[in-house]
Design an enzyme around this catalytic site. Sequence first.
Site, PDB file in Angstrom:
ATOM      1  N   GLU A  84     -10.338  37.689  12.850  1.00  6.90           N
ATOM      2  CA  GLU A  84     -10.004  39.098  13.051  1.00  6.90           C
ATOM      3  C   GLU A  84     -11.186  39.908  13.584  1.00  6.90           C
ATOM      4  O   GLU A  84     -10.999  40.809  14.403  1.00  6.90           O
ATOM      5  CB  GLU A  84      -9.465  39.698  11.752  1.00  6.90           C
ATOM      6  CG  GLU A  84      -8.085  39.172  11.348  1.00  6.90           C
ATOM      7  CD  GLU A  84      -8.131  37.769  10.739  1.00  6.90           C
ATOM      8  OE1 GLU A  84      -9.233  37.279  10.428  1.00  6.90           O
ATOM      9  OE2 GLU A  84      -7.054  37.162  10.585  1.00  6.90           O
ATOM     10  N   HIS A 153      -0.573  39.529   1.003  1.00  8.96           N
ATOM     11  CA  HIS A 153       0.417  39.858   2.030  1.00  8.96           C
ATOM     12  C   HIS A 153       1.092  41.202   1.782  1.00  8.96           C
ATOM     13  O   HIS A 153       2.083  41.511   2.433  1.00  8.96           O
ATOM     14  CB  HIS A 153       1.510  38.775   2.099  1.00  8.96           C
ATOM     15  CG  HIS A 153       1.050  37.471   2.661  1.00  8.96           C
ATOM     16  ND1 HIS A 153       0.287  36.575   1.942  1.00  8.96           N
ATOM     17  CD2 HIS A 153       1.218  36.906   3.879  1.00  8.96           C
ATOM     18  CE1 HIS A 153       0.035  35.512   2.695  1.00  8.96           C
ATOM     19  NE2 HIS A 153       0.584  35.691   3.871  1.00  8.96           N
TER      20      HIS A 153
END
Lengths: 346, 405
Positions: A84, A153
Site C-alpha cells: 500500500e 476488515h
Amino acid sequence: MSGATTVTSLPAGQPSGHGDRPAAATSVTMVKALNAALRDSLRADPTVHVLGEDVGPLGGVFRVTDGLAAEFGSARCLDTPLAEAGILGTAIGMAMYGLRPVVEMQFDAFAYPAFEQLFSHVAKMRNRTGGRMGLPITIRVPYGGGVGGVEHHSDSSEAYYAHTPGLHVVTPATVADGYGLLRAAIASDDPVVFLEPKRLYWTTAPLEDTAPIGRAVVRRTGTSATLLTYGPSLPVCLAAAHAAEQDGLDLAVVDLRSLVPFDDATVSAAVRATGRAVVVHEASGFGGIGAEIAARVTERCFHQLAAPVLRVTGYDIPYPPPMLEKHHLPSVDRILDAVARLQWEQ
Amino acid sequence: MTIVHDSVPPDLVGSVGPCGPRRDPVSLLPETEPVRVLGTRAAAVGDPDLARDLYRRLLLGRRFNRQATTLTRQGRLAVYPASTGQEACQVTAAMVLAEQDWLFPSYRDTLAVVARGVRPIDALTLMRGHSHCGYDPYEHRIAPLATPLATQAAHAVGLAHAARLREASDPASAENLVALALVGDGGTSEGDFHEALNFAAVLKAPVVFLVQNNGYAISVPLAKQSAAPTLAHKAVGYGMPGRLVDGNDALAMHQVLSAAVAHARAGHGPVLVEAVTYRLEAHTNADDATRYRNAAEVELWRTRDPLTRLETHLRTAGLLDDTGAERLAAQAEELAAEIRAQFDAAPEPDPQSLFAHVYASPTSQLREQAADLAARLALDEDPDADADPDHDHDGLDRNNGSDLR
C-alpha cells in the site's frame, strides 16, 4: 473541485435510456454507481488513472472497478504489487507529473501501511511547496463493519484521516452521493480520502448527480431532536427516526457526507432548529469524529441546547469478531435510548 | 533471459506456470569490488576537461558544506546535515541528469540540489526554518527534500512511470526522462525503499536509485543495518542490475551514474547504484559522532577524501597547477560570500503563509483561523486595537438574552 458533472456511464447490464445514459428511474447498487463514476471520470479526463490491488481483470474484490481494465487498458486501470505504501507513493509521483490517480485501498485496515505516504506527503505537498505542487489524488477506502468480515476488515478509520490537515475526507451514504461525490473527488485539485461504506455497497437507488464536496444534507426534517451521522449509520438513523414516531418524537437526520471540509452552517442550523442533538457513528467514540462534532455544536449552539450533545458510537474496543459485531454497532435501540436521555422533563 | 533446465523440452518452457523463474540473476549482480577510475589506467586516458570540471564542482561543493556548517554555528541555520566527504556523490548525481530529468533528494542532499541549479538560499529554507521547500519543484525538476526516509523513492517511480505513459499515449510530447532518487544506507532498511524498487522493476520505470552508503545511519553502523553482501546486491531480488562504485572517486561516480542513467533512458528499466563513501562530519551539527566512531577511522577516511584524490590525479597528470588551484579557491570564496549575502538579504516568513496553501482554496474554518491570527498580529502592531475584533463573526453562541431552556 467540480460539482457540475454529468452522468454518462451505464453500469453493465442496465437498460439504457438515451444512448449512454441510464433512464432516470433505473436503480443501481452503490457498487455500480461508484463504478459508473470511475468510468465516466476515465472517459472524461485522460489524466485519470486507477491503480491498486486486484483492480484489473478481477474488477476489485468488491467489483467497483469491474470492466475498467477491459475498456481503458491495463495502464489506466493498473494491477499493482501488493504494497500500500508503494501504491500511494507511486500515485504521488504520477500526480507530480500531472496525472489524477485514483487509488484503491482494498480494505480499511489494509490502508495503514500507506499512512506515512498519506500523512507526510499527500496531505502536505501543496503546503510544503508553497502551493506549487498540489496532489489531486483520490484514495478510495472501503470501510466499516456490519458485513460479517473477520478482523482487519471492518475498521472505521475516518478520524485518523480527518485529523490530518490537507486532506479532504468524504463518505457517501446514498447511491447518488456515491456517484456524485466520487466524481467530485476525482475532479478535486486536493487529495480526497473517499470512504466507501461496505455495508451500503449493495443498496439500490437511481443514479444521479449530487452536491459538491463540503455540504451536509438534511435527509429528514424534524422538530424534536437532530441526529447527526454519516456513511453506514445513515440508514440506522433513518430507521430510528421512523421508530421514534411511535413515541410521538419527530427526529431530524443530517447526513454529513463531507467530514472535511465540515459544514458547520448546515449542522448548526439543524441543531438550533430542535435544541437537541445525538451524534451517531460506528467508529469508537473516544477521540472520534463525534467528539469533534459535539464540541463544534456546543460552541455554536450552546444557548439553544436543551441537553448535552450525546454520542452513540462503537465501543472503545478493537473491532469485534463478526458474531459479536451487532452489539458494537449503533442500533436503533441504542439511538432511541440516547434520544430518551435528552432531558425531556421540563 | 529465462533460466530453463536442460532437461525441459523447449515446448514445455513456461509450463512451470506464472511462478517459475523469469530472469538470469547472474547478469544483475554488482561488481565484487567498487568500481574505481582514479589511480587506474582509465583515469590517464579519460577526458581531462571532465576531470577538471568535476574538481571545480567538488571544491565549490566542499565550500558550500563548510559555509552551511558555519551558518549553523551562527544560529542562521536551524540544522544542517552536511555531506562533507560525499561531494563526489552529490555533484555527479546532479551532473549526470539532463534538463528534462528529475531529482528526488533526501535531507542530506542539499548540495545536489544546489548543484542542479537552485540558489543556495532557496535550497536551505528548510534548514533555515523559513519554509519547507524554498524552490519551485517544477522549475528545477527537483522534488522537495524528503525527511521521511526513502519515501521519495516511490515518488520517483511514479513520476518516471507517468512520463513513460505519456510517451506511449502522446509520442510527440515524449521527454524520455529519467528520475534519480537519492537514499542513504539507513534508508535501505525502510519498507518504502523495498516497495519503490519492486514497483520500479515491475513497471520497468526509468529510475536510478543511488544509495550513498556513508557507513552510518546517525550512529548505527552498516553492520547493524544490513547483512546483505553489499547494498547493491539488493537489486538482484527485485530483478534490476546492481552497481557498486567507489563513492569518493568522482570519475568512477560520473562513469557509473552516466551508464545507469543511459540504461534507464534506453528503456531497460531501473538500476540500483551503491556508492561507498563516508560522512566526514557528524550526522548534523546537533550530533556528537565521537560517541559512536573513533578518530582513527575518521582519519583513515580523510586520506580517501574525494577532493584530495581528484586533486592528486589532476596535478600528477599536469591538469592542475598552483595558479589554477588558487583561481578555484577564489571561486569557492566567491560562492561563500554570495551565500552569506543571500542570507543577509533573505526575507522573514509571512505568518499568513501558514494558511495559504493547505488546500487549493481555504476551508471556512481556515479562513476563521487566518482572521484570528491577523487580528493578533494587528494587536502586536497597535496595542490599542480591539483584542478580539472578530468575535462577532466567529460563530460562537453567546447568551444574548434569548430564553434559556
